[in-house]
Design a protein around this motif. Structure first.
Motif: not given
Length: 777
Positions: A226-227, A145-150
Motif C-alpha cells: 500500500h502507499p 494499510e488498506d481496510k481490505e488487507d491484513a
C-alpha cells in the motif's frame, strides 16, 4: 485483514446524497481521479457546473464542466440590460441537449508517498505531533494499510479521542493486531505528541511522553504494497478517513524507541528533525508552500500534498496570538516551527471532465456571459447559470473604459458551491451560501469555516460558483444584491447610454497588471473588496501614468489576496475583523503561503486602499431592512462635476442617489467608505500604542455625504476596525480627487451606488459628467 473485524477499529458511516427530487444516491465507487492517486469519491446530486476559467478572450475557447443527475439543454448567453429578466439576455450559442451524467468530487487533503516501507520487520516506531479539529470519527495520522488487507500499519485518532495502533502480520484477526488507548487521551484543538512502538514482542502507545497503552504482540510486521500516507488511511485501494487536524514533525523509525527517547522527543516540541540510520522517514513540513513534502531522512520518501491543505500555521512550540502591530516576522521566530493543516472537506478543484467547449467568435462583445443549463421540463422549468466573462481580443483597439468585475469577492462568498437553488428565479444568499446539498459536500468560504472548524484560508477557482449567478439577492425584502447582480446595474446603464466598455476579472489583472494601462478609464464596480499586490501595483502605475479611476464600490481594496503559481487557488487570511473567519489567537497564521508575506487587512499589510481610492471602510448596514439604507446629500455643488458638461440640477443639501419618492434603490447601503479625517472624527477610543489614523491625502474634494440611519441596524468601525457607535447618520462619502502622484479619482463610496444609479436621473447626469471629464465618448 477481515473487513468485518477491522470495522471495530475503522468506524465510519457512508451517507448518500440527494439534491433534486427523490433520486437515490448511487454507491460511490472507487475511481482514479484525474491527476491524483486513487481517492474515495463523493457523489453530489443535482446540477452543478463551472467554467474552466473566469474569463476568456474573444477568438479563444473556453471549457465548461457540468455534473447533473437530470438531462438538460445548454446555451451560452450574453447578459442583457434587463437585470431581472432572462428573456432580455442574448443567446449567442445553443449547445443542444445533454444526458444526465454525474461526476464525483474527491474531497480531503493528505500527503501521498509512493516510496513505501518494504520487507518483513520485527520493529517499528511511528511519531507525530497532531492537533485534532474533530474527534467524532476515525482519522489517519500515518498509515500504510488498506481496510481490505491484513498487512500494513496505521496510527490513527478515533472517536472521543482515543489513539489506535495497527500492525498487520498478514494473517491475524482484528483482535490480535488492532489496539487502542482509552478515550480522551487526545483533546480537540490541542497539540499532542503521539508515538507508537513495536519491538517484536510488545506494542506501546505514548501520548505527550506518557505511556497510554501496552499490549503483547509476538509477531512480525508485513508492510504490504500500500502507499504510505500522512493524514489519511486506505480502503479498497483508495485514500479515505482523512484527518481533520494539524500535523507536525512526522517520523517513521525502523527500530522501537525507548520511553526515554520518546520523552526527549516530546520535550523538543517538534523543533528538531530526527536523524540516524534507523530513521526511515522524517517530514518536517518546512517547505511551507506547494505540494512537495520533503523527507529529511536518507530514505528520500518525498511526499506529495493532495488537495492543497494549509501551510504557514506554525508548529507545537508556536503561540499564534502574536501582536497585531509591530514587526513580527515568522522567519525570525525560532519558536514558530512548522505545521501542515489538513481537512476532510478540502476541495479546490473538482477535476471534472469537460462537458462542452465553446469557441468564442472574434466578434463577440466583451461583457458578462453565462452557460445556462435549462432542465425540469414544461411542468417545472428550471435554469442554472454558470458565469464567465468575455474579454476583447488583443488585436482589437480597446474601448476607453475598463469595468473591473469583482470576481475575487464572488469567490470569497462562495460558501456552498454545491448548494441547492430554490424553485424560483432568484435566490437570497447570505454569507453561508445556498442550502447545501444532501450528504454535506464541501461548503466553506472566507465567511464560513470548514466543517470541522478549521479557518478558511483558500478558495478554489475550479469549482461551481452559484453565488456569482445573475439572480442572487443579498437582502430579500429590499431585493438588494452585492455580487454579480449588483454589478449588472452599471453595465446596463453604460450600454443604455451608449458607452463602449470592456470587462476584466480580478484575476486577469493579477496575472497581467499592465492591462490597466491599456485604458484611460477604469471603473471599480460593486464590491471590489479583495485585491492582490500585483493588482495594486498595476493600479498605482495606471494612476501615476495619468489614468482616471471611477469607484462605484464600497468596502473597496480591503483584504489582501494572493494566488498559487497556477492561478487556480486564491489565498486570504482574514484576521482582525468581525466574525470568526480568523480569531486573534490565530493571528500568527496570517502570513500567506503563496508569497510568505503578511495577510489580512490591506492597511495592516502596508497597502491601505485609501492610497489609491481616497477612502476607507466605515462598516455595513442591515441589507434586509429598507429603512437602513440612505441617499447622498449634496455638499460640494460648486464643483464643476455638478455642472459640466451638463447641468445636473442638484442643489446644496439636496438628496440624490435614490429611487422615486426617495425610496429604494438607495445608494448608501451594505458597505460604505469614508475619508480618513471623517473616520478619525468618529473614533471613540485612543489609537493603539504606536499607531495613528493617517491624515487625508492632499487634494480630496468632498462632493456628497451619505446617510445611514444607524438606529435601524448595522455595524460601524474605526480605522483599526474596533466597533463604534456613530452619533449621526454618517454613511459613505462621495469625493473627487486629483492625486499629487498622478491620476484622477471619482469615488462614490458605497456598494449600493450602482444600484441607485440605475434609477436616479440626477445621479446619472453626474456620472455622465464624470465620464466626460475622464475622456469617455
Amino acid at each position: 485483514m477481515p473487513a468485518a473485524s477491522r470495522r471495530q477499529f475503522l468506524k465510519t458511516t457512508a451517507a448518500g446524497a440527494v439534491a433534486l427530487g427523490s433520486l437515490p444516491a448511487p454507491a460511490a465507487e472507487v475511481t482514479s481521479p484525474d491527476g491524483i492517486p486513487a481517492h474515495q469519491p463523493k457523489i453530489v446530486r443535482g446540477l452543478h457546473g463551472y467554467p474552466a476559467s473566469h474569463s476568456v478572450t474573444a477568438g479563444q475557447s473556453i471549457e465548461f464542466k457540468f455534473s447533473s443527475d437530470v438531462p438538460y439543454r445548454l446555451e451560452i448567453c450574453r447578459l442583457g440590460t434587463q437585470v431581472d429578466d432572462p428573456n432580455g439576455d442574448e443567446v449567442v450559442h445553443n449547445a443542444g441537449g445533454f444526458r444526465a451524467r454525474t461526476q464525483p468530487i474527491f474531497p480531503g487533503s493528505y500527503v501521498h508517498i509512493d516510496r513505501r516501507l518494504r520487507g518483513v520487520r520485527t520493529s517499528l516506531s511511528l511519531e507525530a505531533w497532531v492537533r485534532p479539529w474533530s474527534l467524532n470519527r476515525l482519522q489517519g495520522i500515518i498509515s500504510q494499510e488498506d481496510k481490505e488487507d491484513a498487512s500494513g500499519f496505521a496510527l490513527g485518532v478515533g472517536p472521543d479521542g482515543y489513539v489506535g495502533f495497527y500492525v498487520g502480520d498478514g494473517v491475524s484477526p482484528d483482535e490480535a493486531v488492532v489496539h487502542r488507548t482509552e478515550p480522551g487521551v487526545l483533546k480537540r484543538g490541542r497539540w499532542h505528541h503521539v508515538a507508537a512502538t513495536f519491538d517484536g514482542r510488545l506494542k506501546r502507545v505514548f501520548v505527550d511522553g506518557v505511556p497510554r497503552g501496552e499490549w503483547p504482540f509476538a509477531s512480525v510486521l508485513r508492510p504490504g504494497s500500500h502507499p504510505l500516507r500522512l493524514g489519511a488511511m486506505g480502503e479498497r485501494g483508495a485514500t479515505t478517513r482523512f484527518l481533520d487536524g494539524d500535523l507536525a514533525m512526522v517520523v517513521l523509525y525502523g527500530t522501537a524507541l525507548t520511553s526515554t527517547q520518546i520523552a526527549d522527543r516530546f520535550r523538543e516540541r517538534g523543533r528538531q528533525p530526527a536523524d540516524g540510520n534507523d530513521v526511515l522517514g522524517c517530514w518536517t513540513f518546512e517547505e511551507e508552500r506547494g505540494e512537495v513534502v520533503g523527507d529529511r531522512s536518507r530514505s528520500r520518501r518525498t511526499g506529495r500534498l493532495i488537495n492543497h491543505g494549509t501551510w504557514m500555521i506554525g508548529g507545537p512550540s508556536f503561540e499564534a496570538e502574536v501582536p497585531r502591530f509591530g514587526d513580527y516576522n515568522p522567519l525570525r521566530d525560532p519558536e514558530r516551527g512548522h505545521g501542515l493543516r489538513l481537512a476532510a472537506d478540502d476541495l479546490f478543484d473538482c477535476r471534472w471532465e469537460t462537458t462542452f467547449t465553446w469557441k468564442v467568435p472574434r466578434s463577440a462583445r466583451s461583457g458578462l456571459y453565462v452557460a445556462r443549463a435549462r432542465f425540469g421540463g414544461l411542468e417545472n422549468p428550471r435554469q442554472y447559470d454558470s458565469t464567465f466573462l468575455v474579454r476583447p481580443t488583443a488585436r482589437r483597439t480597446p474601448s476607453r473604459i475598463l469595468v473591473v468585475c469583482s470576481t475575487n469577492t464572488w469567490r470569497a462568498y462562495n460558501g456552498a458551491p454545491f448548494g441547492v437553488w430554490p424553485d424560483s428565479l432568484h435566490a437570497v444568499i447570505g454569507t453561508d451560501g445556498l442550502p447545501n446539498s444532501a450528504g454535506d459536500p464541501p461548503a466553506f468560504c472566507l465567511y464560513r469555516r470548514h466543517a470541522a472548524g478549521q479557518g478558511t484560508y483558500h478558495m478554489g477557482l475550479r469549482m461551481p460558483w452559484p453565488v456569482a449567478g445573475p439572480y442572487v439577492l443579498y437582502g430579500g425584502p429590499t431585493r438588494y444584491s452585492h455580487l454579480m447582480r449588483a454589478e449588472r446595474f452599471l453595465h446596463a446603464w453604460l450600454e443604455t447610454e451608449g458607452y463602449a466598455f470592456d470587462v476584466a476579472a480580478d484575476d486577469d489583472l493579477h496575472r497581467d497588471p499592465e492591462l490597466f494601462r491599456r485604458y484611460p478609464i477604469v471603473i471599480l464596480n460593486g464590491h471590489s473588496e479583495y485585491w492582490s499586490l500585483p493588482m495594486l501595483t498595476g493600479l498605482e502605475a495606471f494612476l501615476r501614468n495619468g489614468g482616471n479611476l471611477a469607484v462605484l464600490s464600497g468596502n473597496s481594496l480591503f483584504w489582501r489576496v494572493s494566488f498559487n503559481p497556477e492561478g487556480t487557488v486564491m489565498e486570504c487570511r482574514k484576521v482582525d475583523a468581525p466574525g470568526d473567519q480568523m480569531l486573534p489567537r490565530e493571528r500568527g497564521e496570517s502570513w500567506h503561503s503563496d508569497d510568505g508575506l503578511r495577510g489580512g487587512l490591506l492597511r495592516d499589510c502596508g497597502h491601505p486602499g485609501w492610497k489609491y481610492t481616497g477612502l476607507e471602510t466605515l462598516g455595513w448596514n442591515n441589507q434586509g431592512n429598507p429603512r437602513n439604507f440612505g441617499p447622498y446629500v449634496a455638499t460640494g455643488t460648486g464643483h464643476f462635476l455638478f455642472h459640466q458638461p451638463e447641468e445636473t440640477g442638484i442643489q446644496p443639501g439636496e438628496r440624490f442617489g435614490q429611487g422615486p419618492q426617495g425610496g429604494l434603490p438607495l445608494a448608501n447601503g451594505h458597505e460604505f467608505d469614508l475619508r480618513l479625517s471623517t473616520l478619525a472624527a468618529l473614533q471613540q477610543e485612543p489609537s493603539p500604542p504606536g499607531s495613528t489614523v493617517p491624515a487625508d491625502p492632499p487634494g480630496i474634494v468632498p462632493l456628497a455625504n451619505g446617510i445611514i440611519p444607524w438606529k435601524e441596524g448595522g455595524a460601524a468601525f474605526d480605522y483599526f476596525f474596533r466597533p463604534i457607535q456613530p452619533k449621526t447618520d454618517q454613511g459613505g462619502e462621495m469625493i473627487y480627487w486629483e492625486r499629487p502622484e498622478g491620476g484622477r479619482v471619482f469615488n462614490a463610496g458605497s456598494i449600493g451606488s450602482g444600484w441607485a444609479l440605475s434609477a436616479d436621473p440626477k445621479f446619472q447626469a453626474l456620472m455622465r459628467n464624470v465620464l466626460a471629464h475622464f475622456g469617455a465618448r
